[in-house]
Enzyme design. Structure first.
Site, mmCIF file in Angstrom:
data_model
loop_
_atom_site.group_PDB
_atom_site.id
_atom_site.type_symbol
_atom_site.label_atom_id
_atom_site.label_comp_id
_atom_site.label_asym_id
_atom_site.label_seq_id
_atom_site.Cartn_x
_atom_site.Cartn_y
_atom_site.Cartn_z
ATOM 1 N N GLY B 39 18.085 14.321 18.826
ATOM 2 C CA GLY B 39 16.723 14.249 19.350
ATOM 3 C C GLY B 39 16.362 15.466 20.177
ATOM 4 N N ARG B 329 -0.553 -2.765 34.407
ATOM 5 C CA ARG B 329 -0.565 -2.795 32.943
ATOM 6 C C ARG B 329 -0.159 -4.140 32.352
ATOM 7 N NH1 ARG B 329 2.248 3.044 31.389
ATOM 8 N NH2 ARG B 329 0.546 4.293 32.215
ATOM 9 N N HIS B 400 4.257 0.122 23.949
ATOM 10 C CA HIS B 400 4.134 1.498 24.424
ATOM 11 C C HIS B 400 5.470 2.115 24.825
ATOM 12 C CE1 HIS B 400 2.317 4.944 26.251
ATOM 13 N NE2 HIS B 400 2.653 4.606 27.474
ATOM 14 N N GLU B 424 14.484 7.812 27.119
ATOM 15 C CA GLU B 424 14.050 6.443 26.818
ATOM 16 C C GLU B 424 15.118 5.668 26.048
ATOM 17 O OE1 GLU B 424 10.125 6.224 25.082
ATOM 18 O OE2 GLU B 424 10.185 4.046 24.947
#
Lengths: 249, 637
Positions: B39, B329, B400, B424
């Protein structure tokens, strides 16, 4: 809506390509151009045919991975957009649409609509950076930069590396792409130290990769999804000549 | 027993202590050590570049055509750093506390503190690379407040902070590639992790152009493969974002933690049809002036502007008078889904709520509102063909960010020695919910400053190992497994595409393991996932072959992994009988409908061990101890 597509099919980089005709009916005008191609591929899979290969990733106009020549123009007839941000409502019911890969001498077709744009990476490897290694940075506020300079640098830095400028140019020139990075880093004091070395290395890399010369038609700016200005090219030329005058080549 | 290897000493000295005592590799020996990075986002690119600068031999793999495409590029808002340039009382402790509290006290104190502690260095690094952050007229950096915190600690570059941070990282990576310190493998996908004597020693990768299967060995492997929100099919993520690298590691013994913790963003464009491939995020800033509402009457089909004031339900303002439309959120997303589920959704598919600027335009004028949101309004009109100046926007929640991921210790090492997970892809710093503008930060901190240090502590034992050979039985077996799987995909020759299964899975996950969950719903979800997975292996259709460009084959592999991960997410959500952060279990709420945390029973990180295909995973608990901070209850009333 209904459309007829003439899509460029090419098995691999060594094979010859040709156009195939496909008809799609009952499309929703709200779908994006790439979603329309998704629908086509779903149909082809059901018909036991090989789907059309094309690139896309973020589908929100920022990653730069998509890019098709639509009716002879990179990303279609709207100015300043990526292909993923084109929607079917911008076409007429019954239209025949020509779909090709991005065309440029330095871009090889990998398969169908997928192209190899790695030459752009190699221009960056030649000098599109500031030579700073992790851990050696001074405090961020130790080097004040005027608000306007920062904004100008941002405008150049906003390039998404999609290759639209190159595919639009009749010379397949990478001048807008290359100059945007040169200008960003020349505008900022951090980039000052390597200024001459950078412009010479990047311009040389651009030539070595087989990109054409810029003849100032400004077509690139017309199509650039990020509206990068051709004044970047003027800046690159200035920087290059300055480096030559200073005997840095 | 899981050992997070938290260093000794007071919170503010732990990272210092670690660095003072960890083992080092001398420059001459670094040349003998190979590292693989998967990545090139905002953790992978910095890690690869920094390791290259240090002198290691680095190979970096990514599926896109160039490293600059990674989905960090799409982050809009900004990046937090507790530099206190604004003199508004910010400091490392406050940043740490806000992050911990935002995560509803489900993350480690030591990791979270380190995130805040290193944040300032990330900004310095980015500025030195030429990242054009917003500035004041005097030339110093500008900051804004973000995500409901009380200080201005967010640095930004217009609405393209992720792009600019990523391009900064890309530039230093390009430099290392040019210098020959890093070798780049674009259009490559990792298919297997190779484990030798219990250690991560390499990967099997597929060249996505030729289809060739390649063996690559290394002394350590770093996964920086991003989040898995795309499991919901419709999400704000890129089309290619996937969980495969992480899942392959999980199958080889790496635990996954907090996997059901997914952040849903409330202000995304709703789905307009079955063909839809993604949901575009509209900046949260819109909620500063837009008012969210639905018609009071179920199935009210009138044009929004024709619905009179008294027949509108401004449900966020009604339920949360203090925060109103700016509620966090998760609350905003959950409330929207409640309205939609109650039959009050709007739009042609009844799957959205209104975000209305009528009153703001009346108060400030169209010009002023245009100055504030003009670019977002243009973007909305470009995609939907409707003008927010003339009628309310339609928005809906979308998957998300995944707080969960591979379990890592303080050194960011997974439960497989020599395998690291950063950005992440790991679970570490955000707990059960992530604070706005902390994701770019965590990715950067992991990639630039943590893993390049901690990996030395491990690699110092490998200086005499020599090159890892690829002609071993472990590599043979891993390659065989990878090829066999590819052959299986193309040989099923059923009737349904990988895309079809992905869409079905997305629906199941959104309904049963989505914005809000219930024990009964999750159990149903597990059943449906299993059925779908069975159907997938019976009726999948992948046209074309293995040794050529074949996007359908790539998709099939990713969907197959999603189909397994989905079940793990469901188990994780099922097991946690409490509501915390983004994990809202309907059975555990207060009378007012607020999340009810259970600190007595669930103050732990759920780390799951793979036990075999289709088998119930094994739960390991990492108890969380809070030495400095006392967990408090969140209230937005």
């Amino acid at each position: 809506m209904n459309v007829t597509l003439k899509v460029w099919r090419q098995k691999d980089s060594k094979s010859k390509g040709h156009f195939e005709t496909y008809k799609l009916n009952d499309l929703n005008p709200d779908m994006s151009f790439l979603e329309m191609l998704d629908v086509l591929n779903e149909k082809l899979i059901h018909e036991d045919k090989i789907p059309v290969e094309f690139d896309s990733d973020c589908r929100e106009g920022i990653c730069g991975q998509c890019g098709l020549t639509i009716n002879g123009r990179p990303n279609g007839h709207h100015h300043h957009t990526t292909t993923c941000q084109m929607h079917m409502r911008h076409f007429e019911d019954g239209d025949t649409i020509l779909v090709e890969p991005l065309r440029a001498s330095a871009f090889t077709v990998i398969k169908d609509l997928k192209v190899d744009r790695s030459a752009m990476d190699r221009i960056m490897q030649a000098g599109g950076f500031i030579s700073v290694h992790t851990g050696s940075a001074p405090d961020a506020n130790s080097l004040p930069i005027g608000k306007m300079d920062a904004e100008d640098a941002f405008d150049s830095a906003a390039c998404i590396g999609c290759g639209t400028c190159i595919a639009t140019c009749k010379n397949s020139s990478a001048a807008l792409f290359t100059s945007a990075k040169i200008t960003q880093l020349a505008t900022l004091p951090q980039g000052e130290i390597e200024r001459e070395k950078r412009v010479v290395a990047m311009v040389d890399a651009m030539d070595a990769e087989g990109f054409g010369s810029c003849t100032n038609t400004e077509a690139c700016e017309m199509e650039c999804p990020q509206e990068i200005s051709v004044t970047n090219i003027a800046r690159m030329n200035f920087e290059y000549n300055r480096a030559l005058l200073l005997g840095k080549k | 027993m899981l050992n997070a290897k938290i260093p000794e000493g007071p919170l503010e000295k732990k990272w210092k202590n670690y660095q003072e005592h960890c083992k080092l590799v001398n420059p001459a020996n670094k040349k003998k050590l190979d590292v693989i990075v998967i990545g090139t986002g905002l953790s992978g690119a910095p890690a690869a570049a920094t390791l290259g600068e240090l002198g290691y031999n680095v190979k970096v793999f990514f599926f896109q055509d160039t490293a600059r495409r990674a989905h960090s590029v799409a982050a809009q808002g900004g990046i937090n750093a507790s530099k206190n340039y604004q003199n508004d009382g910010d400091n490392v402790f406050r940043h740490f506390y806000d992050t911990l509290k935002g995560g509803d006290f489900r993350s480690r104190e030591a990791n979270t503190y380190r995130l805040a502690e290193i944040s300032a260095n990330v900004i310095d690094q980015a500025v030195a690379q030429g990242v054009p952050f917003a500035r004041e007229y005097g030339g110093v950096l500008a900051n804004r407040s973000f995500g409901g915190v009380q200080v201005k600690r967010t640095f930004y570059a217009q609405g393209q902070t992720g792009q600019q941070m990523l391009l900064g990282a890309y530039s230093v990576l390009m430099r290392q590639i040019g210098l020959g310190h890093v070798k780049s493998y674009n259009r490559h996908e990792m298919l297997e992790l190779v484990v030798i004597d219990g250690k991560a020693r390499g990967i099997i990768a597929r060249n996505l152009i030729t289809g060739e299967i390649e063996r690559h060995s290394a002394h350590a492997v770093i996964l920086a493969s991003g989040g898995y929100g795309k499991i919901y099919y419709l999400s704000t993520l890129a089309i290619g974002s996937n969980a495969s690298a992480a899942w392959k590691a999980h199958r080889k013994g790496a635990f996954m933690a907090g996997v059901s913790w997914v952040q849903f963003h409330p202000t995304c464009l709703p789905q307009s049809g079955d063909y839809q491939s993604k949901l575009t995020l509209m900046s949260e800033a819109l909620r500063n002036d837009g008012r969210i509402w639905v018609p009071k009457l179920k199935g009210d089909d009138r044009f929004p502007n024709d619905i009179p004031e008294e027949e509108r339900d401004y449900y966020l303002e009604r339920k949360y008078p203090a925060f109103g439309n700016l509620a966090p959120r998760d609350i905003a997303s959950r409330s929207a889904k409640e309205q939609i589920d109650a039959g009050k959704g709007v739009g042609p598919n009844k799957n959205a709520v209104y975000l209305d600027f009528r009153d703001a335009i009346k108060e400030y004028g169209a010009e002023e509102i245009g100055d504030r949101y003009g670019n977002l309004f243009r973007m909305y009109e470009k995609i939907t063909g409707m003008s927010p100046y003339k009628q309310p926007m339609m928005i809906s929640p979308a998957a998300h960010f995944t707080m969960g991921g591979l379990w890592v210790d303080y050194e960011l090492m997974t439960t497989i020695p020599g395998l690291y997970a950063i950005g992440e892809a790991n679970f570490s710093d955000h707990g059960a919910n992530r604070l706005g503008a902390n994701s770019l930060l965590q990715a950067s901190v992991d990639g630039y400053f943590i893993v390049p240090v901690t990996i030395g502590n491990y690699l110092s034992n490998d200086i005499r190992t020599g090159k890892i050979p690829t002609d071993t039985p472990e590599f043979d077996k891993a390659e065989e497994d990878a090829v066999e799987r590819l052959k299986k995909f193309v040989s099923i020759n059923g009737t349904k595409s990988a895309e079809y299964y992905h869409k079905q899975l997305g629906k199941i996950m959104f309904q049963h393991v989505g914005v809000s969950r219930s024990k009964k719903g999750i159990a149903k979800g597990i059943e449906l996932i299993k059925e779908l997975r069975e159907d997938f292996w019976q009726n999948l259709k992948v046209p074309g072959g293995i040794y050529e460009v074949n996007s359908e084959l790539e998709k099939a592999g990713r969907v197959a992994d999603f189909l397994e991960l989905a079940e793990l997410m469901a188990h994780d959500a099922y097991d946690r009988d409490e509501s915390c952060g983004a994990h809202f279990r309907e059975e555990y709420q207060t009378e007012d409908g607020e999340a009810l945390r259970n600190d007595e029973k669930y103050m732990y990180v759920s780390a799951w061990e793979y036990t075999g295909y289709g088998k119930v995973p094994k739960l390991h608990k990492e108890e969380l101890t809070f030495e400095v901070v006392k967990p408090s209850v969140r209230s937005y009333k």
